[in-house]
Design an enzyme around this catalytic site. Sequence first.
Site, short mmCIF file in Angstrom:
data_model
loop_
_atom_site.label_atom_id
_atom_site.label_comp_id
_atom_site.label_asym_id
_atom_site.label_seq_id
_atom_site.Cartn_x
_atom_site.Cartn_y
_atom_site.Cartn_z
N ALA A 49 21.47 -25.30 -5.97
CA ALA A 49 20.91 -24.22 -6.78
C ALA A 49 20.10 -24.73 -7.96
CB ALA A 49 22.02 -23.30 -7.27
N ARG B 134 13.39 -32.20 -14.14
CA ARG B 134 12.71 -33.50 -14.30
C ARG B 134 11.81 -33.87 -13.11
NH1 ARG B 134 17.46 -37.30 -15.37
NH2 ARG B 134 15.86 -38.91 -15.25
N LYS C 279 14.01 -28.85 -5.97
CA LYS C 279 14.30 -30.29 -5.90
C LYS C 279 14.80 -30.73 -4.53
CE LYS C 279 17.78 -32.32 -8.26
NZ LYS C 279 18.40 -33.10 -9.36
N TYR D 3 -9.89 -26.43 22.65
CA TYR D 3 -9.83 -25.31 21.71
C TYR D 3 -11.17 -24.59 21.73
CZ TYR D 3 -8.88 -22.99 17.21
OH TYR D 3 -8.67 -22.08 16.21
C1 UD1 Z 1 28.09 -33.73 -11.67
C2 UD1 Z 1 29.59 -33.94 -11.95
C3 UD1 Z 1 29.83 -35.36 -12.44
C4 UD1 Z 1 29.29 -36.36 -11.43
C5 UD1 Z 1 27.81 -36.09 -11.13
C6 UD1 Z 1 27.36 -36.93 -9.98
C7 UD1 Z 1 30.51 -31.77 -12.63
C8 UD1 Z 1 30.94 -30.94 -13.77
N1 UD1 Z 1 30.03 -32.99 -12.91
O1 UD1 Z 1 27.44 -33.85 -12.93
O2 UD1 Z 1 31.21 -35.58 -12.63
O3 UD1 Z 1 29.45 -37.68 -11.91
O4 UD1 Z 1 27.64 -34.69 -10.74
O5 UD1 Z 1 25.98 -36.77 -9.81
O6 UD1 Z 1 30.64 -31.35 -11.50
N2 UD1 Z 1 24.56 -27.18 -9.14
C9 UD1 Z 1 24.48 -25.89 -8.69
N3 UD1 Z 1 24.80 -24.88 -9.55
C10 UD1 Z 1 25.22 -25.09 -10.81
C11 UD1 Z 1 25.29 -26.44 -11.25
C12 UD1 Z 1 24.98 -27.45 -10.40
O7 UD1 Z 1 24.12 -25.64 -7.55
O8 UD1 Z 1 25.50 -24.10 -11.51
C13 UD1 Z 1 24.22 -28.27 -8.22
C14 UD1 Z 1 22.99 -29.05 -8.67
O9 UD1 Z 1 21.82 -28.50 -8.08
C15 UD1 Z 1 23.28 -30.45 -8.17
C16 UD1 Z 1 24.79 -30.54 -8.22
O10 UD1 Z 1 25.27 -29.21 -8.22
O11 UD1 Z 1 22.89 -30.63 -6.83
C17 UD1 Z 1 25.30 -31.30 -9.43
O12 UD1 Z 1 24.90 -30.64 -10.60
P1 UD1 Z 1 24.41 -31.43 -11.88
O13 UD1 Z 1 24.07 -30.44 -12.91
O14 UD1 Z 1 23.37 -32.40 -11.48
O15 UD1 Z 1 25.77 -32.17 -12.30
P2 UD1 Z 1 25.91 -33.42 -13.19
O16 UD1 Z 1 25.84 -33.00 -14.61
O17 UD1 Z 1 25.01 -34.49 -12.73
#
Ligand code: UD1
Length: 450
Positions: free
Chosen positions: A10, A15, A22, A369
């Site tokens: 989602a 970035r 993405k 074609y």
């Molecule tokens: C998350 C983990 C972290 C881990 C890291 C690895 C949590 C709280 N943290 O952090 O421990 O080390 O991934 O990369 O889980 N996403 C959604 N909806 C949301 C939020 C996120 O679909 O509301 C999806 C994002 O698109 C992404 C993934 O979940 O694919 C991870 O989200 P992201 O915000 O990148 O988490 P990190 O802060 O990197």
Amino acid sequence: MKTSLIILAAGKGTRMNSELPKVLHPIAGDSMLVHAMAAGATLEPVNTVVVAGHGAAEVTAAAQAFDEQAQTVVQSEQLGTAHAVAQARDALAGFDGTAIVLYGDTPFVSPATLDAMMSAAKDADVVVLGFEAADPGRYGRLVMDGASLERIVEFKDASKAERAITVCNSGVIACNAALLFDLIDAVDNDNASGEYYLTDIISIARGRGLKATAVTCDEAETLGVNSRAQLAEAEAAFQARARAMLMEDGVTLQAPETVFLARDTVIGRDALIEPNVVFGAGVTVESGAHIRAFSHLEGCHVSRGAVVGPYARLRPGAELEENARVGNFVEIKNAVLAEGAKVNHLSYIGDAFVGAHANIGAGTITCNYDGVMKHHTHIGARAFIGSNTMLVAPVHVGDGAMTGSGSVITSDVEPDALALARAPQVEKPGMARKMMDMLKAKKAKKQRSS
Ligand code: UD1
Ligand code: CA
């Protein structure tokens, strides 16, 4: 054990600085989402649920193009990873088995690692995929007590001592589906980010006396993509791995770093791939085939003993049977070259069947074609198509037939017949000399007057 996949996709990916969501950015010819789905698919999941948000319509279309059974649920506000997983609750209602959470922007988790997680899930309530990070950066940290995972602490919320931990959270989790949703119900957003952290389910499970553990994998598998630079690194990592695997499987790559492979490229043992060859999606090359330098292949099949290139282009639907030959500056699209057929120079063969051992002369074109519709050309076995023949489709050239060079073939040719369709030659004795003399005189006159 039955499995269902929940793929988080989602996030906006700010970035990436892109109109495209993405997870739809490609690596090796397929979107990151498809890489994650393909790895998950090896577990033969009962359900695949993609949690989409930004660009949900495009994400849904891409998910269903790969797996028409895939379901998408929309998370309209990104309130955190636990909130994202919660969106899959209705889609998995009645599913009794293990849910595996994957990230759509983490494309390289291997089927073997997912298998290891499924095995670990037999004796633990929650299994997290961790990795030893060379640079733990801002990853969540796994707080272990022996083999027991006690909790995961997000970087922002971690103490100095916790930040010193180098075993990090990949984000991949395996847990009984009903238990997962139950644990998520207890997650709040009282933390440094104000988000619902999926990682909080570990401490909640431990508080209930449940068992949590971690499986670890190589850091390369957990590589996540957040920027174009990381996308390029991921591509390079994929290519390096795919090339190495092919060579291990007995394929010769003369200059491996110049050969580009797709996620699904299949090449048989003892095939020889010369430098600067690009494989798009959907290519299979059988054992012993030879792909010469600077060729581009996509959606095609090359059989044993066939030779392609140099400088050839095989487009979707090109099917080369055994010992077929496609030479320089030849394009083949949606066409079969039967056993031993040859198209060696400067030709376009599209929407066609070329019979066994037929020989297609230089510069031949199937005019497939008409500006509105595509039409089929059939060339019989052992036919000999003279150089620079235009085959205006639909047209059928019988077995063993010939066409004269430069012919424009608009009607069918009987087997073993010779078709000539060009203006007869006219010869004017001495005319060349006369014309030359006339032109030279004209030039001399012009120079005198200037
Ligand atoms: C998350 C983990 C972290 C881990 C890291 C690895 C949590 C709280 N943290 O952090 O421990 O080390 O991934 O990369 O889980 N996403 C959604 N909806 C949301 C939020 C996120 O679909 O509301 C999806 C994002 O698109 C992404 C993934 O979940 O694919 C991870 O989200 P992201 O915000 O990148 O988490 P990190 O802060 O990197
Ligand atoms: Ca991330």
